[in-house]
Structures are given as C-alpha cells and as structure tokens.
Design an enzyme around this catalytic site. Structure first.
Site, PDB file in Angstrom:
ATOM      1  N   TYR A  38     100.901  14.757  30.701  1.00  0.00           N
ATOM      2  CA  TYR A  38     100.715  13.668  31.428  1.00  0.00           C
ATOM      3  C   TYR A  38      99.271  13.325  31.865  1.00  0.00           C
ATOM      4  CZ  TYR A  38     105.800  15.062  31.775  1.00  0.00           C
ATOM      5  OH  TYR A  38     107.166  15.325  31.207  1.00  0.00           O
ATOM      6  N   GLY A  79      89.156   1.391  52.462  1.00  0.00           N
ATOM      7  CA  GLY A  79      89.625   2.534  51.744  1.00  0.00           C
ATOM      8  C   GLY A  79      89.222   3.057  50.862  1.00  0.00           C
ATOM      9  N   GLU A  95      88.762   7.511  55.635  1.00  0.00           N
ATOM     10  CA  GLU A  95      88.125   6.301  54.902  1.00  0.00           C
ATOM     11  C   GLU A  95      87.842   5.096  56.129  1.00  0.00           C
ATOM     12  OE1 GLU A  95      86.452   5.493  52.125  1.00  0.00           O
ATOM     13  OE2 GLU A  95      87.104   7.269  51.099  1.00  0.00           O
ATOM     14  N   GLU A  99      83.986   3.665  56.852  1.00  0.00           N
ATOM     15  CA  GLU A  99      83.853   2.554  56.345  1.00  0.00           C
ATOM     16  C   GLU A  99      83.469   1.293  57.436  1.00  0.00           C
ATOM     17  OE1 GLU A  99      85.067   2.182  51.594  1.00  0.00           O
ATOM     18  OE2 GLU A  99      86.381   1.141  53.255  1.00  0.00           O
ATOM     19  N   PRO A 118      98.645  -0.751  35.769  1.00  0.00           N
ATOM     20  CA  PRO A 118      97.434  -0.090  35.143  1.00  0.00           C
ATOM     21  C   PRO A 118      96.055  -0.937  34.955  1.00  0.00           C
ATOM     22  CG  PRO A 118      99.458  -0.073  33.686  1.00  0.00           C
ATOM     23  CD  PRO A 118      99.695  -1.003  34.880  1.00  0.00           C
ATOM     24  N   ASP A 119      96.043  -2.297  35.221  1.00  0.00           N
ATOM     25  CA  ASP A 119      94.873  -2.916  35.167  1.00  0.00           C
ATOM     26  C   ASP A 119      94.409  -3.503  36.497  1.00  0.00           C
ATOM     27  OD1 ASP A 119      96.858  -4.963  35.506  1.00  0.00           O
ATOM     28  OD2 ASP A 119      96.291  -6.410  34.548  1.00  0.00           O
ATOM     29  N   GLU A 148      79.139  -4.971  54.742  1.00  0.00           N
ATOM     30  CA  GLU A 148      79.453  -5.763  56.162  1.00  0.00           C
ATOM     31  C   GLU A 148      80.877  -5.332  56.387  1.00  0.00           C
ATOM     32  OE1 GLU A 148      78.254  -9.941  56.866  1.00  0.00           O
ATOM     33  OE2 GLU A 148      78.088  -9.932  54.813  1.00  0.00           O
TER      34      GLU A 148
END
Length: 271
Positions: A38, A79, A95, A99, A118-119, A148
């Site tokens: 996998y 994120g 995160e 950030e 997937p894309d 920013e």
C-alpha cells in the site's frame, strides 16, 4: 529461536507473515519491504478558525498568506504536515500557534472532514484532516510558512460567501463550490471553508456551539446576530421571542447586563 521457513515465492512469504507469524515479526518484515503493498500518502491538517466581532457585528475567518511554493502568495487556511508520532489533533494545535500565534486547546477544536482527492496538492498524494474552531478575535503573529496572517470578514449574500480584507476579495459559491473574485484560495481550501460554513448553518439550531464566538456569555440579541450571519439575513428578521423559545433549552441564564437606559438584558451561557 524460531526457524523461518524457506519460501518458494513472494506470495508464499507474504501469506506466512500475514497469517502465521507474530505481529512483531510481521511488522519487522513489512517495514523492510522495498515496495509495500500500500502506498503511503503524506498527511496534513487544516483549520477553519471563526470569530465574531461584537462592535463591528462581523463574522470573521483566519487566513494566512503563503510565503513558499506551492501557491506562494496565495491565501490559505492555517495548517501543515503532521509530524511522526503526532496525532492530527496535536498537529493542528501546534500548526495554529506556529503560523498565527493563536493558542487553542483540544477542547476548542472539532474534527470537520478528511479531504483525499489525489490531485488536491501539486506536491503529490497528500491527505488532509480539517478542523473547525470558534474563538474570540485575537492578535495575530505571522510565522513559519506564513508571509501574513489576517482576519477576513466572512459575509453571506444569498448563495455567495464573501471573504474580504482591505484590497482582497474572495467569493465562494455555496451551491457549486466555485471560487471567483480577484483572489482565490490555495489547494482545495475553498471546499474546506464551504464544508465548515454549511456544517455550522445546518446544525446551529440543535447544536449551537458556534455561539462560542461570543465568549463565555451572551444576550439573546447577540445570539440572533450570529445566527443571522449564517442565514444571510438581517438579524431583526429573526423574531426575538420565537428564537428565545426555540433555543432556551440550550442555554443557562446566568445574570443580567446593563445596557444603558432601560431594563438590563439577561445574559446566558451554553449548557
């Protein structure tokens, strides 16, 4: 010492480790394989942080401007990648602080949805787990991958969702999910924001956790104003008495707040 048999084929070896060997033996074998059965995607988190400014009567969302590829200079949700030995919940807290400078706790966050098309990320197969949180409007400090970080006003106009700040305007279509306007969002963050907005709008009458944006206490009028933002109407069109009657079982009355001339307003908290 346990003797490992000689295998006539890769299929026979696989069957032995999956069905006869101990779990420890299986994992040792599996992790040594050059081509695991996998494929392993990368894992990220994204968070939709919503707040409400009482003085301005504005619902807001927190966005960062990316300082690195991909989507450099585009606006995006806070994120990033999940570290090894870190849960997605732990990652989103880390995160967000790195950030934006905003500190939230695990009690603040609600898991929203996973996005795995997937894309969705040009770097490869990246699955993200999105979160939703309701907080007060806090000062912001850009850091990590953020050029920013800003609060954007979030306004519903019929079936359009407008995200605006200074010269930036992003328009999302609540029906089609399309993003238009002068600016667009990175990755599939338009889809994530629409998912969060619709989640709140569809369940706020029976799960009004969105009222956490008002802080620890609120009046019925303030609650009506927040609900109106998700319905895209003037809060005055939401009948005060009917709203109170419908929502009161979700609230605890905790006192009164002076409002100048006239009778003080009753204040409530979420149960």
């Amino acid at each position: 010492m346990k003797i490992v048999p000689n295998f006539a084929s890769k299929e026979e070896e696989k069957k032995y480790y999956e069905q006869e060997a101990s779990e420890t033996e299986f994992l040792n074998w599996y992790n040594k394989q050059d081509l695991p059965e996998y494929e392993k995607p990368s894992l990220t988190v994204d968070i939709v942080l919503l707040c409400y400014n009482k003085e301005e009567d504005q619902l807001k969302i927190l966005l960062i401007n990316r300082k690195a590829h991909p989507y450099r200079a585009s606006w995006a949700l806070p994120g990033g990648f999940v570290n090894r030995n870190e849960s997605t919940g732990e990652s989103v807290l880390r995160e967000t602080k790195e950030e934006t400078g905003v500190i939230i706790s695990k009690e603040n966050i609600e898991q929203l949805h996973s996005f795995s098309r997937p894309d969705r990320d040009p770097r490869g197969w990246v699955v993200t787990v999105s979160y939703l949180a309701f907080i007060g409007e806090e000062p912001l400090i850009a850091g990590d991958d953020a050029k920013e970080v800003r609060w954007f006003t979030l306004e519903r106009k019929e079936e359009k969702l407008l995200l605006t700040n200074a010269e930036t305007e992003i328009i999302l279509d609540l029906k089609t999910g399309e993003s238009t306007g002068k600016d667009t969002l990175a990755f599939d963050h338009s889809e994530i924001i629409l998912k969060a907005f619709n989640r709140v709008a569809n369940k706020m009458e029976h799960e009004p956790q969105v009222l956490q944006v008002l802080g620890k206490d609120f009046t019925i009028t303030e609650a009506r104003k927040v609900f109106a933002k998700f319905s895209g109407v003037d809060y005055k069109t939401i009948d005060h008495s009917n709203f109170k009657k419908a929502m009161l079982h979700h609230f605890n009355e905790i006192g009164e707040r002076p409002v100048g001339i006239g009778r003080p307003s009753k204040i409530y908290e979420l149960k």
